[in-house]
Structures are given as structure tokens and as C-alpha cells.
Design an enzyme around this catalytic site. Structure first.
Site, PDB file in Angstrom:
ATOM      1  N   MET A   1       0.842  -1.187   0.000  1.00 43.48           N
ATOM      2  CA  MET A   1       0.000   0.000   0.000  1.00 43.48           C
ATOM      3  C   MET A   1       0.877   1.236   0.000  1.00 43.48           C
ATOM      4  SD  MET A   1      -2.544   1.295   3.009  1.00 43.48           S
ATOM      5  CE  MET A   1      -3.012   3.018   3.113  1.00 43.48           C
ATOM      6  N   CYS A   2       1.003   1.874  -1.114  1.00 46.94           N
ATOM      7  CA  CYS A   2       1.513   3.241  -1.169  1.00 46.94           C
ATOM      8  C   CYS A   2       3.024   3.371  -1.347  1.00 46.94           C
ATOM      9  CB  CYS A   2       1.111   4.057   0.053  1.00 46.94           C
ATOM     10  SG  CYS A   2      -0.604   3.884   0.527  1.00 46.94           S
ATOM     11  N   THR A   3       3.376   4.465  -1.986  1.00 46.55           N
ATOM     12  CA  THR A   3       4.757   4.900  -2.153  1.00 46.55           C
ATOM     13  C   THR A   3       4.794   6.400  -1.932  1.00 46.55           C
ATOM     14  OG1 THR A   3       5.110   3.186  -3.843  1.00 46.55           O
ATOM     15  CG2 THR A   3       6.741   4.956  -3.712  1.00 46.55           C
ATOM     16  N   THR A  19       1.459   7.770  -3.574  1.00 47.23           N
ATOM     17  CA  THR A  19       0.312   7.016  -4.070  1.00 47.23           C
ATOM     18  C   THR A  19      -0.486   6.513  -2.873  1.00 47.23           C
ATOM     19  OG1 THR A  19       1.380   4.834  -4.060  1.00 47.23           O
ATOM     20  CG2 THR A  19       1.682   6.199  -6.033  1.00 47.23           C
ATOM     21  N   ARG A 206       9.260  -1.045  -5.642  1.00 45.99           N
ATOM     22  CA  ARG A 206       8.788   0.335  -5.795  1.00 45.99           C
ATOM     23  C   ARG A 206       9.746   1.309  -5.111  1.00 45.99           C
ATOM     24  NH1 ARG A 206       4.454   0.638  -2.813  1.00 45.99           N
ATOM     25  NH2 ARG A 206       3.975  -1.560  -2.376  1.00 45.99           N
TER      26      ARG A 206
END
Length: 326
Positions: A1-3, A19, A206
């Protein structure tokens, strides 16, 4: 979940992008929250209490907590998922705060990363983590960045608060814990560059791509070029809509992206389901004490372009998820 990644350009150009990746629509709206709001940690009679020093624009998760945002001083907070998070046990003495208010507490109270770290490293409260509205565990870590380019990563690991503080901590993703992410990235730096970058949607990959591209893009004070370049980086580490990994919420579809221009105090928003990127200059929002709380409703058939500050509407504040002491 998420960067999350921070761009450090010339002439005090600092841009933070992130994100929001999740297994389902997180029902995000944007909110304009003026200074002077009286808050409680929503964790029972020992809750920490405060009055906001700074106004902010925030993006919510389920309209039940602040997931991301920027305040009037140019401080940005970003909450990301971390499976390994284990919070400090309640000692029965210190004040308590629900994790739904963790990011908002920072936006309300501090104007810089250094100021926030100085206060938070003393652990003035215990974080309680109620489940998210969809039932998922609130295992999260918090990234901070400010107009000077300073950054901090805050994680609770094995019940202890760990803080990485410095301009060099530009990138954060999810598992493993941050020390291990840094070690993995060192490996990719030794063999990577333009010849080889890991390309999967896993957090470590990522992290490597964001770390490379955020410094490889043009280092410029040109507003249009720097913002476009940063948006390109954060899109590069996004996960296409519809791709999720069962049982691993840290590998999910990108629902939206935000880009915060610290120098100009402008918050950009880019939804995966909208044809347009729009922006919100904080100077155009009513953030004085006594001004109304405002909401910009997202989702459905609502689409915005350009400056969307005038599309916010006055409304009662959203309700943060409360917590109960264990």
C-alpha cells in the site's frame, strides 16, 4: 500500500508525492480544516487534547481519519501501510490518541519536521490503533516532509518508536521495516541504475524505482517541469487499477496520487478514476480561526480540473475513528 517520494530541487523547490494503494475504494474526500479547531485524541478519559495552530488541506481514508495532507507552513504528512507495526503498550499514565488522528495531530501542531520530531521523539502519547472501517488492521507508519526539504519516517516496531530524520530519507513504501528497506535499496544501487531496476509492484521494488527516478529527473526550479517530472515518478510506481494480491493489502491498486508543492503551498490530486488532475492552493482556502470546515466531494461522477478551491463546500467536520484503551 503506497509509495512516497520527496523531490529536492534548486531554489528551495521541494515537492512530495505519494500514491494511495488499497484493496478497495477508500472513499476519500478532501477537507479544508481551519486553525483553531479544538480536538481530542478520542481514546477515553486520558485522551490528549489540543487546539490546531495551523490550517490544513487533507485527504481522508473512509472519511474516518487523515491519510495525507499539507498545512499552512508547508509541512506534509503521509500515512502508509506497514504490516510489521507494533505500537507501544499503554503504560496507564501517558495520554492516548487514536491512530486516526496521528497525522492530523502533526499537521495541527507543527510547522517543520524538526519541530515535530523534537516533540514526538519524547513520546508524549501512546498511539492506539482501532481497526479501519473495513475491518483491516491499522498497522501504519508516518512520513513527514517540509518546505526546507527535511524528512522523517516514524515507525513503531516491537513496541518502540523508531525515527529516521534527515533530508536523505526521501522515499518510503511498505514492508519490510525501514531499516531493511534501506539495506535492500543499497543492493539495487550497487547493480542498478539505468541498466537494471526491479519492476514488480512489491514494496521493495517500488522503493528502488522511486529512489532512482526522484533524483534522476531534471533538477529544476521550473514549476511546470518539476511538477510534471515528479508526477511521472509517482505514476511509475503506481499499481494499475484492478490489480491486488489476496491477503497482502500492501500490494494493491493505486486509488489516487497526491503531489504537494511545499514552496507554493499547493496540493495536487490525481485520481485513478478521473481524467483530470486538479489542484488546491492553500491560500485560496478559508483557514482562519472561526472559518467553516469545508469538503470537496470526490468519487462517483464528480470530476474537477484546474484550481478546485472554489468547489469546496461548508459542512460539519468528518468524525475520526475513536479508540479504546486496552
Amino acid at each position: 500500500m503506497c509509495t512516497r517520494a520527496v523531490y529536492l530541487g534548486p531554489e528551495e523547490t521541494v515537492i512530495t508525492a505519494r500514491t494511495m494503494d488499497w484493496v478497495e475504494d477508500i472513499r476519500t474526500n478532501l477537507w479544508s480544516l481551519p486553525r483553531g479547531m479544538v480536538r481530542t485524541g478520542l481514546a477515553g478519559p486520558r485522551s490528549v487534547n489540543w487546539t490546531s495552530r495551523f490550517g490544513s488541506v487533507v485527504a481522508t481514508g473512509y472519511d474516518a481519519g487523515t491519510a495525507d495532507g499539507m498545512n499552512e507552513a508547508g509541512l506534509v504528512t503521509s500515512l502508509l501501510y506497514l504490516t510489521e507495526a507494533q505500537y507501544t503498550p499503554d503504560d496507564g499514565a501517558r495520554p492516548l490518541i487514536s491512530i486516526s488522528l496521528w497525522a492530523q495531530y502533526v499537521l495541527d501542531n507543527f510547522g517543520s519536521v524538526a519541530e515535530a520530531v523534537s516533540a514526538l521523539e519524547a513520546e508524549p502519547f501512546v498511539v492506539l490503533a482501532p481497526a479501519m472501517p473495513n475491518g483491516s488492521s491499522s498497522t501504519l507508519h508516518l512520513a513527514l516532509s517540509d518546505a526546507t526539504g527535511d524528512s522523517a519516517i516514524l515507525e513503531y516496531i516491537d513496541g518502540a518508536l523508531t525515527i529516521h530524520h534527515g533530508r536523505e530519507f526521501q522515499v518510503m513504501t511498505n514492508s519490510p521495516i525501514y531499516d531493511e528497506q534501506l539495506a535492500l535499496n543499497k543492493y539495487w544501487e550497487s547493480i542498478g541504475g539505468l541498466t537494471w531496476l526491479p519492476g514488480t509492484n512489491r514494496a521493495a521494488d517500488r522503493f528502488a524505482r522511486a529512489s532512482f527516478y526522484i533524483t534522476a529527473i531534471p533538477q529544476t526550479a521550473d514549476v511546470q517541469l518539476s511538477l510534471a517530472s515528479v508526477l511521472g515518478v509517482i505514476r511509475n510506481v503506481s499499481v494499475p487499477l484492478g490489480i491486488t494480491t489476496p491477503g497482502q493489502p500492501n500490494i494493491s491498486s493505486t486509488r489516487w496520487r497526491s503531489v504537494a508543492d511545499h514552496k507554493r503551498r499547493v496540493y495536487y490530486f490525481d485520481s485513478a478514476t478521473s481524467p483530470n488532475t486538479f489542484w488546491v492552493p492553500l491560500a485560496d482556502l478559508p483557514l482562519d480561526e472561526g472559518d467553516p470546515v469545508q469538503r470537496l466531494r470526490l468519487g462517483g461522477e464528480r470530476f474537477y480540473s484546474g484550481n478546485a478551491a472554489g468547489d469546496f463546500e461548508a459542512t460539519p467536520p468528518f468524525e475520526f475513528v475513536p479508540a479504546t484503551a486496552q
